[in-house]
Write a protein that holds these residues in place. Sequence first.
Motif, PDB file in Angstrom:
ATOM      1  N   THR A   1     -37.347  -4.663   5.009  1.00 62.03           N
ATOM      2  CA  THR A   1     -36.134  -3.464   4.807  1.00 62.03           C
ATOM      3  C   THR A   1     -35.527  -3.748   3.638  1.00 62.03           C
ATOM      4  OG1 THR A   1     -35.800  -3.146   7.149  1.00 62.03           O
ATOM      5  CG2 THR A   1     -34.144  -2.504   5.513  1.00 62.03           C
ATOM      6  N   ALA A   2     -35.150  -4.894   3.429  1.00 67.88           N
ATOM      7  CA  ALA A   2     -34.502  -5.400   1.873  1.00 67.88           C
ATOM      8  C   ALA A   2     -35.485  -5.066   0.882  1.00 67.88           C
ATOM      9  CB  ALA A   2     -34.170  -6.759   1.763  1.00 67.88           C
ATOM     10  N   ARG A   3     -36.794  -5.337   0.947  1.00 72.46           N
ATOM     11  CA  ARG A   3     -37.891  -5.246  -0.226  1.00 72.46           C
ATOM     12  C   ARG A   3     -38.144  -3.722  -0.491  1.00 72.46           C
ATOM     13  NH1 ARG A   3     -39.692 -10.215   2.263  1.00 72.46           N
ATOM     14  NH2 ARG A   3     -41.153  -9.159   3.524  1.00 72.46           N
ATOM     15  N   GLN A   4     -38.254  -2.994   0.629  1.00 71.29           N
ATOM     16  CA  GLN A   4     -38.457  -1.686   0.560  1.00 71.29           C
ATOM     17  C   GLN A   4     -37.301  -0.984  -0.165  1.00 71.29           C
ATOM     18  OE1 GLN A   4     -40.261   0.491   3.829  1.00 71.29           O
ATOM     19  NE2 GLN A   4     -41.387  -1.482   4.502  1.00 71.29           N
ATOM     20  N   LEU A   5     -35.896  -1.351   0.237  1.00 77.63           N
ATOM     21  CA  LEU A   5     -34.915  -0.796  -0.153  1.00 77.63           C
ATOM     22  C   LEU A   5     -34.819  -0.992  -1.848  1.00 77.63           C
ATOM     23  CD1 LEU A   5     -31.978  -1.418   2.126  1.00 77.63           C
ATOM     24  CD2 LEU A   5     -32.763   0.920   1.444  1.00 77.63           C
ATOM     25  N   ILE A   6     -35.137  -2.131  -2.262  1.00 79.55           N
ATOM     26  CA  ILE A   6     -35.222  -2.703  -3.772  1.00 79.55           C
ATOM     27  C   ILE A   6     -36.456  -1.837  -4.340  1.00 79.55           C
ATOM     28  CG2 ILE A   6     -35.747  -4.724  -4.991  1.00 79.55           C
ATOM     29  CD1 ILE A   6     -34.391  -6.197  -2.901  1.00 79.55           C
ATOM     30  N   ALA A   7     -37.542  -1.788  -3.696  1.00 80.81           N
ATOM     31  CA  ALA A   7     -38.712  -0.866  -4.222  1.00 80.81           C
ATOM     32  C   ALA A   7     -38.204   0.570  -4.688  1.00 80.81           C
ATOM     33  CB  ALA A   7     -39.786  -0.965  -3.582  1.00 80.81           C
ATOM     34  N   ALA A   8     -37.292   0.995  -3.880  1.00 79.27           N
ATOM     35  CA  ALA A   8     -36.770   2.430  -3.979  1.00 79.27           C
ATOM     36  C   ALA A   8     -35.533   2.532  -4.894  1.00 79.27           C
ATOM     37  CB  ALA A   8     -36.437   3.088  -2.582  1.00 79.27           C
ATOM     38  N   GLY A   9     -35.229   1.593  -5.448  1.00 79.14           N
ATOM     39  CA  GLY A   9     -34.271   1.468  -6.216  1.00 79.14           C
ATOM     40  C   GLY A   9     -32.713   1.523  -5.712  1.00 79.14           C
ATOM     41  N   ARG A  10     -32.728   0.801  -4.718  1.00 76.32           N
ATOM     42  CA  ARG A  10     -31.394   0.942  -4.064  1.00 76.32           C
ATOM     43  C   ARG A  10     -30.824  -0.729  -4.162  1.00 76.32           C
ATOM     44  NH1 ARG A  10     -29.658   5.586  -1.685  1.00 76.32           N
ATOM     45  NH2 ARG A  10     -31.188   6.869  -1.588  1.00 76.32           N
ATOM     46  N   ARG A  11     -29.647  -1.024  -4.125  1.00 73.33           N
ATOM     47  CA  ARG A  11     -28.866  -2.102  -4.271  1.00 73.33           C
ATOM     48  C   ARG A  11     -28.863  -2.818  -3.029  1.00 73.33           C
ATOM     49  NH1 ARG A  11     -25.545   0.935  -7.805  1.00 73.33           N
ATOM     50  NH2 ARG A  11     -23.889   1.032  -6.387  1.00 73.33           N
ATOM     51  N   VAL A  12     -29.146  -4.207  -2.994  1.00 70.98           N
ATOM     52  CA  VAL A  12     -29.155  -4.799  -1.679  1.00 70.98           C
ATOM     53  C   VAL A  12     -28.450  -6.027  -1.582  1.00 70.98           C
ATOM     54  CG1 VAL A  12     -30.731  -6.020   0.053  1.00 70.98           C
ATOM     55  CG2 VAL A  12     -31.446  -3.553  -0.984  1.00 70.98           C
ATOM     56  N   ARG A  13     -27.663  -6.560  -0.612  1.00 71.27           N
ATOM     57  CA  ARG A  13     -27.118  -7.777  -0.750  1.00 71.27           C
ATOM     58  C   ARG A  13     -27.652  -8.279   0.748  1.00 71.27           C
ATOM     59  NH1 ARG A  13     -21.216  -8.684  -0.489  1.00 71.27           N
ATOM     60  NH2 ARG A  13     -21.676 -10.345  -2.151  1.00 71.27           N
ATOM     61  N   ALA A  14     -28.661  -9.361   0.368  1.00 73.35           N
ATOM     62  CA  ALA A  14     -29.408  -9.936   1.470  1.00 73.35           C
ATOM     63  C   ALA A  14     -28.660 -11.254   2.124  1.00 73.35           C
ATOM     64  CB  ALA A  14     -30.694 -10.775   0.783  1.00 73.35           C
ATOM     65  N   ALA A  15     -28.407 -10.911   3.442  1.00 67.85           N
ATOM     66  CA  ALA A  15     -27.419 -11.646   4.188  1.00 67.85           C
ATOM     67  C   ALA A  15     -27.993 -12.740   5.206  1.00 67.85           C
ATOM     68  CB  ALA A  15     -26.262 -10.965   4.975  1.00 67.85           C
ATOM     69  N   SER A  16     -27.825 -13.821   4.896  1.00 64.14           N
ATOM     70  CA  SER A  16     -28.515 -14.857   5.896  1.00 64.14           C
ATOM     71  C   SER A  16     -27.763 -16.065   5.878  1.00 64.14           C
ATOM     72  CB  SER A  16     -29.988 -14.968   5.810  1.00 64.14           C
ATOM     73  OG  SER A  16     -29.880 -15.832   4.601  1.00 64.14           O
ATOM     74  N   ARG A  17     -27.818 -17.121   7.039  1.00 63.44           N
ATOM     75  CA  ARG A  17     -27.118 -18.201   7.171  1.00 63.44           C
ATOM     76  C   ARG A  17     -27.376 -19.127   5.916  1.00 63.44           C
ATOM     77  NH1 ARG A  17     -28.317 -20.087  13.011  1.00 63.44           N
ATOM     78  NH2 ARG A  17     -30.147 -19.302  12.536  1.00 63.44           N
ATOM     79  N   GLY A  18     -28.458 -18.917   5.262  1.00 67.34           N
ATOM     80  CA  GLY A  18     -28.830 -19.952   3.765  1.00 67.34           C
ATOM     81  C   GLY A  18     -28.676 -19.064   2.825  1.00 67.34           C
ATOM     82  N   ALA A  19     -28.370 -17.821   2.572  1.00 68.86           N
ATOM     83  CA  ALA A  19     -28.274 -16.784   1.667  1.00 68.86           C
ATOM     84  C   ALA A  19     -29.592 -16.686   1.100  1.00 68.86           C
ATOM     85  CB  ALA A  19     -27.390 -17.494   0.481  1.00 68.86           C
ATOM     86  N   ALA A  20     -30.353 -15.799   1.739  1.00 64.97           N
ATOM     87  CA  ALA A  20     -31.872 -15.557   1.421  1.00 64.97           C
ATOM     88  C   ALA A  20     -31.895 -15.207   0.257  1.00 64.97           C
ATOM     89  CB  ALA A  20     -32.089 -14.286   2.540  1.00 64.97           C
ATOM     90  N   ARG A  21     -33.198 -15.540  -0.483  1.00 63.34           N
ATOM     91  CA  ARG A  21     -33.626 -15.433  -1.734  1.00 63.34           C
ATOM     92  C   ARG A  21     -34.586 -14.357  -1.828  1.00 63.34           C
ATOM     93  NH1 ARG A  21     -29.631 -17.540  -5.009  1.00 63.34           N
ATOM     94  NH2 ARG A  21     -28.931 -19.489  -4.198  1.00 63.34           N
ATOM     95  N   ILE A  22     -34.243 -13.194  -2.271  1.00 66.46           N
ATOM     96  CA  ILE A  22     -35.200 -11.928  -2.019  1.00 66.46           C
ATOM     97  C   ILE A  22     -35.322 -11.409  -3.506  1.00 66.46           C
ATOM     98  CG2 ILE A  22     -35.820  -9.614  -1.432  1.00 66.46           C
ATOM     99  CD1 ILE A  22     -34.780 -10.578   1.425  1.00 66.46           C
ATOM    100  N   PRO A  23     -36.210 -11.529  -4.257  1.00 66.49           N
ATOM    101  CA  PRO A  23     -36.144 -10.828  -5.648  1.00 66.49           C
ATOM    102  C   PRO A  23     -35.466  -9.514  -5.726  1.00 66.49           C
ATOM    103  CG  PRO A  23     -38.273 -11.928  -5.203  1.00 66.49           C
ATOM    104  CD  PRO A  23     -37.489 -11.709  -3.997  1.00 66.49           C
ATOM    105  N   GLY A  24     -34.470  -9.471  -6.608  1.00 63.68           N
ATOM    106  CA  GLY A  24     -33.911  -8.148  -6.833  1.00 63.68           C
ATOM    107  C   GLY A  24     -32.732  -7.712  -6.097  1.00 63.68           C
ATOM    108  N   ALA A  25     -32.497  -8.761  -4.862  1.00 62.40           N
ATOM    109  CA  ALA A  25     -31.422  -8.688  -3.964  1.00 62.40           C
ATOM    110  C   ALA A  25     -30.285  -9.657  -4.520  1.00 62.40           C
ATOM    111  CB  ALA A  25     -31.798  -8.804  -2.606  1.00 62.40           C
ATOM    112  N   GLU A  26     -29.099  -9.401  -4.210  1.00 63.96           N
ATOM    113  CA  GLU A  26     -28.040 -10.543  -4.282  1.00 63.96           C
ATOM    114  C   GLU A  26     -27.759 -11.111  -2.937  1.00 63.96           C
ATOM    115  OE1 GLU A  26     -23.008 -10.573  -4.707  1.00 63.96           O
ATOM    116  OE2 GLU A  26     -24.142  -8.730  -4.811  1.00 63.96           O
ATOM    117  N   PRO A  27     -28.180 -12.629  -2.831  1.00 64.88           N
ATOM    118  CA  PRO A  27     -27.996 -13.205  -1.751  1.00 64.88           C
ATOM    119  C   PRO A  27     -26.526 -13.563  -1.346  1.00 64.88           C
ATOM    120  CG  PRO A  27     -28.325 -14.756  -3.576  1.00 64.88           C
ATOM    121  CD  PRO A  27     -28.461 -13.582  -4.112  1.00 64.88           C
ATOM    122  N   VAL A  28     -26.171 -13.605  -0.129  1.00 68.34           N
ATOM    123  CA  VAL A  28     -24.965 -13.877   0.335  1.00 68.34           C
ATOM    124  C   VAL A  28     -25.000 -14.519   1.658  1.00 68.34           C
ATOM    125  CG1 VAL A  28     -24.985 -11.493   1.593  1.00 68.34           C
ATOM    126  CG2 VAL A  28     -22.835 -12.690   1.052  1.00 68.34           C
TER     127      VAL A  28
END
Length: 289
Positions: free
Chosen positions: A27-54
């Motif tokens: 979902t994060a990757r598809q949102l980013i591909a659609a030009g949406r801003r994403v904060r990627a939340a996980s216990r380890g602060a997920a590293r997804i290109p184009g997303a802000e980890p939190v």
Amino acid sequence: MTAESRPATATGTTLVTGATGTTGGRTARQLIAAGRRVRAASRGAARIPGAEPVRFDWYRPDTYGDALRGTDRLYLVPPVGDPHPAAVMLPFLRQARAAGIRRAVLLSSSAVPAGGPATGEVHQALPGLFDQWAVLRPSWFMQNFTGTHAHARGIREDGLILTAAGTGKVAFVDADDIAAVAVHALTSDPAPNTDLVLTGPQALSHDDIAALLTEITGRLVTHHHLTYEQMRDHLATRIPPEFAAMLAGMDRAIAAGAEDRTTDTVQRLTGRPPHGFRETATRELTQGN
């Protein structure tokens, strides 16, 4: 273009919980591909290109505030293996509402109605918390047989699928299709404001799945039929007994025909047909994910 399919004009920022998981990452990757801003939340602060980890942990309320900051919509993946997720999810959702979150999309299950067990309580509460919402109720994931799920491990290690589902059929759904519907639910104008049952194009038994996997991989895969009690006890060696009983009960419901259905939700909301099992398994098992 209908109101149902018209994209929202505001870009917005989505907090995707479970961003390292099967549907969260997609979902994060598809949102980013659609030009949406994403904060990627996980216990380890997920590293997804184009997303802000939190960093975010359902069981640590001190992580809630930072995760919510600067977001206006949520993709909610319940804590894995918790038979009572409402205990941690509802306090977070109340805090999200107070922080000005406008829209929430919950990942639930086709086997769990509003007010039912597990995510059913969160489903029931969601419309009272947010004016814009949706509950995704997918059938069982195709990726259960190709990823890190117990079925996939059993296939890789022993060539076995163990269930208490008998010859009951399930319209297994591709996680990519779940993510595509999630993106629609998070960004469409108006919001769905309903629950959405998601399936693949065809209902298959686990015997059918074993035969297809044998054909695709060239390695014999067998479905081993267990009783409810055998399945419950097998699962209880790996997960809490209450959760094991619930999952074994879902298998028993499949055996009785509860999941032998298909829906047009993926086609209706994404404009394309859902992926079939052969297509998805071939993609993930022979070409890499």
